[in-house]
Design a protein around this motif. Structure first.
Motif, PDB file in Angstrom:
ATOM      1  N   GLN A   1      -5.739 -16.417  69.276  1.00 45.59           N
ATOM      2  CA  GLN A   1      -4.872 -15.661  70.067  1.00 45.59           C
ATOM      3  C   GLN A   1      -3.813 -16.570  70.549  1.00 45.59           C
ATOM      4  O   GLN A   1      -4.146 -17.816  71.085  1.00 45.59           O
ATOM      5  CB  GLN A   1      -5.513 -15.043  71.345  1.00 45.59           C
ATOM      6  N   LEU A   2      -2.703 -16.239  70.965  1.00 41.30           N
ATOM      7  CA  LEU A   2      -1.533 -17.117  71.262  1.00 41.30           C
ATOM      8  C   LEU A   2      -0.574 -16.474  72.633  1.00 41.30           C
ATOM      9  O   LEU A   2      -0.415 -15.363  72.385  1.00 41.30           O
ATOM     10  CB  LEU A   2      -0.598 -17.792  70.295  1.00 41.30           C
TER      11      LEU A   2
ATOM     12  N   PHE B   1       4.846 -19.774  65.447  1.00 41.50           N
ATOM     13  CA  PHE B   1       4.251 -18.498  65.228  1.00 41.50           C
ATOM     14  C   PHE B   1       5.125 -17.655  64.141  1.00 41.50           C
ATOM     15  O   PHE B   1       6.258 -17.381  64.612  1.00 41.50           O
ATOM     16  CB  PHE B   1       3.644 -17.872  66.358  1.00 41.50           C
ATOM     17  N   TYR B   2       4.721 -17.234  63.077  1.00 38.73           N
ATOM     18  CA  TYR B   2       5.489 -16.413  62.293  1.00 38.73           C
ATOM     19  C   TYR B   2       4.831 -14.962  62.072  1.00 38.73           C
ATOM     20  O   TYR B   2       3.867 -14.807  61.424  1.00 38.73           O
ATOM     21  CB  TYR B   2       5.377 -17.121  60.717  1.00 38.73           C
ATOM     22  N   PRO B   3       5.550 -14.192  62.850  1.00 40.60           N
ATOM     23  CA  PRO B   3       5.079 -12.811  63.021  1.00 40.60           C
ATOM     24  C   PRO B   3       5.152 -11.957  61.701  1.00 40.60           C
ATOM     25  O   PRO B   3       6.023 -12.201  60.758  1.00 40.60           O
ATOM     26  CB  PRO B   3       5.836 -12.029  64.279  1.00 40.60           C
ATOM     27  N   SER B   4       4.338 -10.949  61.346  1.00 38.93           N
ATOM     28  CA  SER B   4       4.488 -10.136  60.297  1.00 38.93           C
ATOM     29  C   SER B   4       4.100  -8.599  60.479  1.00 38.93           C
ATOM     30  O   SER B   4       4.728  -7.911  59.673  1.00 38.93           O
ATOM     31  CB  SER B   4       3.223 -10.693  59.160  1.00 38.93           C
ATOM     32  N   LYS B   5       3.152  -8.476  61.269  1.00 44.56           N
ATOM     33  CA  LYS B   5       2.894  -6.800  61.427  1.00 44.56           C
ATOM     34  C   LYS B   5       2.274  -6.775  62.916  1.00 44.56           C
ATOM     35  O   LYS B   5       1.757  -7.453  63.632  1.00 44.56           O
ATOM     36  CB  LYS B   5       1.883  -6.461  60.480  1.00 44.56           C
TER      37      LYS B   5
ATOM     38  N   LYS C   1       0.963 -15.821  61.518  1.00 34.25           N
ATOM     39  CA  LYS C   1       0.312 -17.010  61.386  1.00 34.25           C
ATOM     40  C   LYS C   1       0.825 -17.952  62.101  1.00 34.25           C
ATOM     41  O   LYS C   1       2.182 -18.219  62.587  1.00 34.25           O
ATOM     42  CB  LYS C   1       0.522 -17.321  59.590  1.00 34.25           C
ATOM     43  N   LEU C   2       0.045 -18.917  62.546  1.00 33.85           N
ATOM     44  CA  LEU C   2       0.463 -20.005  63.324  1.00 33.85           C
ATOM     45  C   LEU C   2       0.174 -21.462  62.565  1.00 33.85           C
ATOM     46  O   LEU C   2      -0.743 -21.458  62.116  1.00 33.85           O
ATOM     47  CB  LEU C   2      -0.628 -20.133  64.610  1.00 33.85           C
TER      48      LEU C   2
ATOM     49  N   LYS D   1      -4.482 -17.050  60.931  1.00 30.74           N
ATOM     50  CA  LYS D   1      -4.183 -15.826  61.535  1.00 30.74           C
ATOM     51  C   LYS D   1      -4.323 -15.593  62.792  1.00 30.74           C
ATOM     52  O   LYS D   1      -5.147 -16.297  63.562  1.00 30.74           O
ATOM     53  CB  LYS D   1      -5.017 -14.734  60.662  1.00 30.74           C
ATOM     54  N   THR D   2      -3.159 -15.164  63.519  1.00 28.07           N
ATOM     55  CA  THR D   2      -3.081 -15.138  65.064  1.00 28.07           C
ATOM     56  C   THR D   2      -2.327 -14.103  65.617  1.00 28.07           C
ATOM     57  O   THR D   2      -1.485 -13.502  64.969  1.00 28.07           O
ATOM     58  CB  THR D   2      -2.162 -16.624  65.486  1.00 28.07           C
ATOM     59  N   VAL D   3      -3.010 -13.540  66.525  1.00 22.92           N
ATOM     60  CA  VAL D   3      -2.187 -12.650  67.409  1.00 22.92           C
ATOM     61  C   VAL D   3      -1.405 -13.125  68.498  1.00 22.92           C
ATOM     62  O   VAL D   3      -2.093 -13.991  69.422  1.00 22.92           O
ATOM     63  CB  VAL D   3      -3.065 -11.537  67.731  1.00 22.92           C
TER      64      VAL D   3
END
Length: 319
Positions: A218-219, A231-235, A253-254, A269-271
């Motif tokens: 978590q970030l 941080f590269y968002p995907s969904k 992904k971070l 994998k990061t939210v």
């Protein structure tokens, strides 16, 4: 579990819940004794959660290993409230808010063969939402108050946890515990029961909590944009917290995370979420939480009393 380990460890809880001469058993049904102060327990991974097989009060099933939990937690779905409790209608804190209707059970003694833990508290909480989402039966959660007196080796290569009893200074009672060689280490700070790590995202200093019960890193979405650039968002993803409440978060992904010049990580994998409630609940000031993805990349040993992490290399597998 499907692993064929034939050595069993019996754990006895002497609790003032029944008749004085009754001592209900708790058994890690797949555990292997290494020596008088050390045991290895195989685990399975269920949706990025570390799950061990336990028998408690004549009920056999799954417990989640969760360093983010302060106490041993029993699922009220399986442990009915027909016995005496120390405290009723207690409130506990979870990552995404407060948990109501918590009861606390006092266990006088828990022993793993010759390893004794005195005066354990167990919170009794409805965990049916976890069972529904994960599609498995969950008897409870093993947290900090059980783990703190051990050095804990979480090995994602062999899917096993090694628990080795320590003295008051964190020294192992047995020197013959690990066949593997420790190649690096780092200090951490213990804030109540939370492991707090100083880390870097690229060259930006951040503070992370370390939590075996976090399925995703978590970030904090309130961080500076210079940090969030990694941080590269995907969904979007629905994240269910300890209270059972569901929150929509951005998943991705971070990149560029490291603890020092020699301990670094590939994309994890990061939210992206608001950590205000968690920081308030745990009295911390974290920029993020490292969970399953951390342990998947680093074979990690936790020593609470020394406030130190040790790392063992993954073996090089030749094609």
């Amino acid at each position: 579990m499907n692993q064929s380990i034939n050595i069993f460890i019996a754990l006895l809880i002497s609790a003032k819940l029944f008749a004085a001469d009754y001592k209900p058993p708790i058994i890690f049904t797949k555990a292997e004794i290494v020596n008088a102060s050390t045991t290895r327990i195989p685990f399975k991974i269920v949706d990025q959660l570390i799950v061990v097989e336990v028998e408690l009060l004549n009920i056999e099933g799954n417990f989640i290993i969760d360093t983010g939990s302060e106490t041993l937690i029993l699922n009220s779905v399986h442990f009915k409230t027909t016995t005496r409790f120390r405290q009723e209608n207690k409130q506990a804190s979870g990552v995404h808010g407060n948990i109501d209707n918590v009861r606390e059970k006092l266990l006088d003694k828990l022993s793993i063969e010759s390893l004794n833990l005195e005066q354990l508290n167990a919170d009794v909480i409805d965990l049916s939402h976890i069972e529904k989402i994960k599609k498995i039966e969950v008897l409870g959660i093993i947290g900090y108050n059980v783990l703190k007196d051990f050095e804990i080796f979480i090995d994602m290569h062999l899917n096993q946890i090694t628990l080795s009893k320590t003295d008051k200074n964190g020294e192992l009672l047995s020197k013959k515990v690990y066949a593997e060689t420790i190649h690096d280490s780092i200090n951490f700070k213990l804030k109540n029961h939370t492991i707090v790590l100083d880390a870097l995202i690229e060259n930006h200093k951040v503070k992370f909590g370390l939590d075996t019960g976090a399925e995703y890193n978590q970030l904090n979405k309130k961080l500076d944009s210079e940090i969030l650039d990694y941080f590269y968002p995907s969904k979007e993803l629905g994240l269910t917290g300890a209270s059972g409440k569901k929150t929509q978060v951005m998943a991705g992904k971070l990149y560029r995370v490291k603890l020092n010049d020699s301990i670094y990580f590939g994309p994890m994998k990061t939210v992206l979420t608001n950590l205000k409630k968690m920081n308030s609940a745990f009295n911390t000031n974290l920029d993020g939480v490292l969970g399953f993805e951390f342990f998947a990349q680093q074979r990690t040993i936790i020593n609470y009393k020394k406030q130190k992490l040790y790392f063992i290399k993954f073996p090089i597998i030749k094609p």
